[in-house]
Write a protein that holds these residues in place. Structure first.
Motif, PDB file in Angstrom:
ATOM      1  N   GLY A  89      22.258 -42.297 -64.035  1.00 41.36           N
ATOM      2  CA  GLY A  89      21.472 -42.740 -63.773  1.00 41.36           C
ATOM      3  C   GLY A  89      20.061 -43.014 -63.639  1.00 41.36           C
ATOM      4  N   GLY A  90      19.882 -41.515 -64.437  1.00 39.95           N
ATOM      5  CA  GLY A  90      18.303 -41.414 -64.275  1.00 39.95           C
ATOM      6  C   GLY A  90      17.487 -42.436 -66.132  1.00 39.95           C
ATOM      7  N   ALA A  91      18.559 -42.625 -66.759  1.00 39.89           N
ATOM      8  CA  ALA A  91      18.534 -43.131 -67.629  1.00 39.89           C
ATOM      9  C   ALA A  91      17.346 -43.938 -67.872  1.00 39.89           C
ATOM     10  CB  ALA A  91      20.022 -43.131 -68.381  1.00 39.89           C
ATOM     11  N   VAL A  92      17.775 -45.299 -67.382  1.00 38.30           N
ATOM     12  CA  VAL A  92      17.418 -46.148 -66.887  1.00 38.30           C
ATOM     13  C   VAL A  92      15.796 -46.674 -67.446  1.00 38.30           C
ATOM     14  CG1 VAL A  92      16.064 -48.225 -65.096  1.00 38.30           C
ATOM     15  CG2 VAL A  92      18.587 -46.876 -64.947  1.00 38.30           C
ATOM     16  N   LEU A  93      15.027 -45.300 -66.630  1.00 40.95           N
ATOM     17  CA  LEU A  93      13.475 -44.831 -67.065  1.00 40.95           C
ATOM     18  C   LEU A  93      13.350 -44.339 -68.456  1.00 40.95           C
ATOM     19  CD1 LEU A  93      11.900 -43.423 -63.810  1.00 40.95           C
ATOM     20  CD2 LEU A  93      11.624 -45.694 -65.211  1.00 40.95           C
ATOM     21  N   THR A  94      14.675 -43.631 -68.356  1.00 42.93           N
ATOM     22  CA  THR A  94      13.918 -43.536 -70.097  1.00 42.93           C
ATOM     23  C   THR A  94      15.006 -44.570 -71.495  1.00 42.93           C
ATOM     24  OG1 THR A  94      14.421 -40.699 -69.667  1.00 42.93           O
ATOM     25  CG2 THR A  94      14.751 -41.290 -71.985  1.00 42.93           C
ATOM     26  N   GLU A  95      15.691 -45.122 -71.166  1.00 44.74           N
ATOM     27  CA  GLU A  95      15.950 -45.886 -71.833  1.00 44.74           C
ATOM     28  C   GLU A  95      14.704 -46.681 -72.177  1.00 44.74           C
ATOM     29  OE1 GLU A  95      20.733 -45.556 -71.019  1.00 44.74           O
ATOM     30  OE2 GLU A  95      19.830 -47.327 -71.047  1.00 44.74           O
ATOM     31  N   THR A  96      14.006 -46.903 -71.264  1.00 48.83           N
ATOM     32  CA  THR A  96      12.921 -48.416 -70.884  1.00 48.83           C
ATOM     33  C   THR A  96      11.665 -47.201 -71.732  1.00 48.83           C
ATOM     34  OG1 THR A  96      13.908 -49.088 -68.877  1.00 48.83           O
ATOM     35  CG2 THR A  96      11.498 -49.618 -69.508  1.00 48.83           C
ATOM     36  N   ILE A  97      11.879 -46.473 -71.824  1.00 50.06           N
ATOM     37  CA  ILE A  97      10.394 -46.047 -72.558  1.00 50.06           C
ATOM     38  C   ILE A  97      10.477 -45.613 -74.063  1.00 50.06           C
ATOM     39  CG2 ILE A  97       9.073 -43.498 -73.202  1.00 50.06           C
ATOM     40  CD1 ILE A  97       9.458 -43.125 -69.950  1.00 50.06           C
ATOM     41  N   PHE A  98      12.212 -45.550 -74.924  1.00 53.72           N
ATOM     42  CA  PHE A  98      12.564 -44.987 -75.619  1.00 53.72           C
ATOM     43  C   PHE A  98      12.887 -46.130 -76.886  1.00 53.72           C
ATOM     44  CE2 PHE A  98      11.811 -40.511 -74.168  1.00 53.72           C
ATOM     45  CZ  PHE A  98      11.070 -39.797 -74.777  1.00 53.72           C
ATOM     46  N   ALA A  99      12.324 -47.385 -76.254  1.00 49.79           N
ATOM     47  CA  ALA A  99      13.568 -48.613 -76.244  1.00 49.79           C
ATOM     48  C   ALA A  99      15.189 -48.559 -76.594  1.00 49.79           C
ATOM     49  CB  ALA A  99      12.808 -49.471 -77.210  1.00 49.79           C
ATOM     50  N   ILE A 100      15.766 -48.509 -75.502  1.00 47.95           N
ATOM     51  CA  ILE A 100      17.192 -47.677 -75.852  1.00 47.95           C
ATOM     52  C   ILE A 100      18.074 -48.302 -75.696  1.00 47.95           C
ATOM     53  CG2 ILE A 100      19.073 -46.111 -75.638  1.00 47.95           C
ATOM     54  CD1 ILE A 100      17.431 -43.597 -75.659  1.00 47.95           C
ATOM     55  N   ASN A 101      19.235 -49.452 -76.456  1.00 42.53           N
ATOM     56  CA  ASN A 101      20.266 -49.993 -76.039  1.00 42.53           C
ATOM     57  C   ASN A 101      20.975 -49.759 -74.890  1.00 42.53           C
ATOM     58  OD1 ASN A 101      18.103 -52.008 -76.663  1.00 42.53           O
ATOM     59  ND2 ASN A 101      18.642 -52.247 -78.994  1.00 42.53           N
ATOM     60  N   GLY A 102      21.066 -49.144 -73.988  1.00 48.59           N
ATOM     61  CA  GLY A 102      21.761 -48.624 -73.516  1.00 48.59           C
ATOM     62  C   GLY A 102      22.251 -49.543 -71.786  1.00 48.59           C
ATOM     63  N   MET A 103      22.660 -48.770 -70.746  1.00 46.73           N
ATOM     64  CA  MET A 103      23.491 -49.782 -70.066  1.00 46.73           C
ATOM     65  C   MET A 103      21.974 -49.641 -68.813  1.00 46.73           C
ATOM     66  SD  MET A 103      27.090 -47.894 -69.093  1.00 46.73           S
ATOM     67  CE  MET A 103      27.156 -49.618 -67.335  1.00 46.73           C
ATOM     68  N   GLY A 104      21.218 -48.530 -68.897  1.00 44.84           N
ATOM     69  CA  GLY A 104      19.868 -48.500 -67.920  1.00 44.84           C
ATOM     70  C   GLY A 104      18.962 -49.891 -68.576  1.00 44.84           C
ATOM     71  N   ARG A 105      19.024 -49.470 -69.603  1.00 45.40           N
ATOM     72  CA  ARG A 105      17.749 -50.695 -70.362  1.00 45.40           C
ATOM     73  C   ARG A 105      18.644 -52.262 -69.475  1.00 45.40           C
ATOM     74  NH1 ARG A 105      15.686 -51.810 -76.298  1.00 45.40           N
ATOM     75  NH2 ARG A 105      13.561 -53.256 -75.542  1.00 45.40           N
ATOM     76  N   LEU A 106      19.727 -51.603 -69.806  1.00 49.34           N
ATOM     77  CA  LEU A 106      20.353 -53.692 -69.710  1.00 49.34           C
ATOM     78  C   LEU A 106      19.937 -53.781 -67.719  1.00 49.34           C
ATOM     79  CD1 LEU A 106      22.655 -55.008 -70.201  1.00 49.34           C
ATOM     80  CD2 LEU A 106      24.369 -54.245 -69.794  1.00 49.34           C
ATOM     81  N   THR A 107      20.035 -53.056 -67.503  1.00 52.15           N
ATOM     82  CA  THR A 107      19.842 -53.144 -66.012  1.00 52.15           C
ATOM     83  C   THR A 107      18.740 -53.667 -65.463  1.00 52.15           C
ATOM     84  OG1 THR A 107      22.233 -51.404 -65.244  1.00 52.15           O
ATOM     85  CG2 THR A 107      20.454 -52.223 -63.410  1.00 52.15           C
ATOM     86  N   VAL A 108      17.794 -52.847 -65.907  1.00 57.67           N
ATOM     87  CA  VAL A 108      16.630 -53.514 -66.225  1.00 57.67           C
ATOM     88  C   VAL A 108      16.422 -54.363 -66.324  1.00 57.67           C
ATOM     89  CG1 VAL A 108      13.915 -53.116 -66.396  1.00 57.67           C
ATOM     90  CG2 VAL A 108      15.805 -51.044 -65.452  1.00 57.67           C
ATOM     91  N   ASP A 109      16.044 -54.606 -67.677  1.00 55.15           N
ATOM     92  CA  ASP A 109      16.090 -56.434 -68.190  1.00 55.15           C
ATOM     93  C   ASP A 109      17.321 -57.232 -67.461  1.00 55.15           C
ATOM     94  OD1 ASP A 109      14.916 -55.610 -70.372  1.00 55.15           O
ATOM     95  OD2 ASP A 109      16.777 -55.704 -71.038  1.00 55.15           O
ATOM     96  N   ALA A 110      18.184 -56.957 -66.145  1.00 56.46           N
ATOM     97  CA  ALA A 110      19.057 -58.046 -65.807  1.00 56.46           C
ATOM     98  C   ALA A 110      18.378 -57.643 -64.102  1.00 56.46           C
ATOM     99  CB  ALA A 110      20.550 -57.738 -65.839  1.00 56.46           C
ATOM    100  N   ILE A 111      17.750 -57.062 -64.128  1.00 58.86           N
ATOM    101  CA  ILE A 111      16.858 -57.562 -62.329  1.00 58.86           C
ATOM    102  C   ILE A 111      15.409 -58.300 -62.665  1.00 58.86           C
ATOM    103  CG2 ILE A 111      15.518 -56.305 -61.422  1.00 58.86           C
ATOM    104  CD1 ILE A 111      17.237 -53.228 -61.421  1.00 58.86           C
TER     105      ILE A 111
END
Length: 313
Positions: free
Chosen positions: A251-273
């Protein structure tokens, strides 16, 4: 053990049902009409009605829920409003990236946390103990986003030792292993601090037991006493923390993936929101929640493997 596993699997069913209800409710808990929000304020009534019909929002709530669950059990989580692709396909391209990030972060947290906790417990109330606990408190208090930005500034921008952002393949980390270092440190630091504190507390409790004093009185080496007798029994509560931390890393990967531009589920969730792509949000939350429940099941099973005296009922 087989009966225990079957019993635990059956106990996870109500939990998963509760999770599915909460995830399904995401669409209905937002203020206003979800179809209107998706279509936008300036959309025509016909467009809104088409979206409502596409998502099945014109059906009774219980019918919508059972339809959602029936499709989810068959691997159908709907289609993305933004891209039109199946939600499961969107998740599959990002799933392993997030799991690998959480896994590597967990390994780092366990490695650092166990070593720090053992040293702190063996040398309790000394300068080493106080120093480790202060560092652990500092690591526990640092927000992930701040830690990530500081690491980028120090090691990527100023020193140019590590890549600032990730050049990833669509379904993987890419070829440069160095790009994994900063995200893993960012995500794993807080977990290492928690594991260190729990290991110290558990080790201190075990070291004070009679059988530890008996082993020392028999002349058993201190290394054997600590690593063979004390650590094995002290690991049981630590495993619980490790399992919870792995779930927290997902769950915490959301912020980390956003900061480092990682194409993971966390960033996918943020983009979807941001894009109000609710089927994607529902799908990612459901997958991560289910994985978290399964991790807790594995933690319960590991208890028995470490200590056969634990009640299996």
């Amino acid at each position: 053990m087989t009966k225990f596993i079957i019993r635990r699997l059956l106990q996870t069913i109500p939990v998963l049902i509760g999770v599915s209800i909460l995830v399904f409710s995401l669409m209905h808990l937002i203020p206003g009409d979800p179809a209107q929000i998706i279509a936008g304020e300036g959309a025509s009534e016909k467009t809104v009605e088409q979206i409502r019909e596409k998502l099945g929002l014109n059906e009774p709530v219980h019918v919508q829920y059972f339809s959602y669950i029936s499709n989810a059990l068959q691997g159908d989580l709907g289609s993305s409003i933004r891209s039109g692709r199946p939600v499961m396909d969107e998740i599959q391209t990002r799933f392993l990236v997030t799991v690998e990030l959480a896994f590597y972060s967990t390994l780092l947290a366990v490695f650092i946390g166990l070593i720090a906790g053992i040293i702190s417990a063996v040398r309790h109330y000394t300068l080493s103990d106080v120093t480790i606990m202060i560092i652990a408190l500092f690591g526990l208090s640092m927000p992930n986003f701040w830690m990530g930005l500081v690491l980028i500034q120090w090691f990527a921008v100023d020193a140019s030792w590590l890549p600032e952002f990730l050049k990833m393949r669509p379904s993987g980390w890419g070829d440069d292993w160095r790009q994994v270092i900063l995200p893993v440190i960012t995500l794993g630091t807080g977990g290492a601090a928690i594991i260190a504190r729990m290991t110290r507390s558990s080790m201190l409790e075990v070291i004070g037991q009679d059988y530890i004093r008996t082993a020392r009185a028999k002349g058993v080496s201190e290394r054997t006493v600590i690593y063979r007798h004390a650590l094995k029994n002290a690991l049981i509560p630590v495993i619980t923390v490790v399992g919870l931390e792995f779930g927290a890393f997902l769950g915490g990967a959301v912020l980390t993936e956003t900061i480092f531009a990682i194409n993971g589920m966390g960033r996918l969730t943020v983009d979807a929101i941001r894009q109000r792509d609710f089927p994607i949000v529902q799908g990612t939350v459901l997958v991560i929640s289910t994985l978290f429940v399964l991790v807790n099941l594995l933690v319960d099973i590991s208890y028995r493997l470490l200590n056969k005296r634990i009640d299996m009922n």
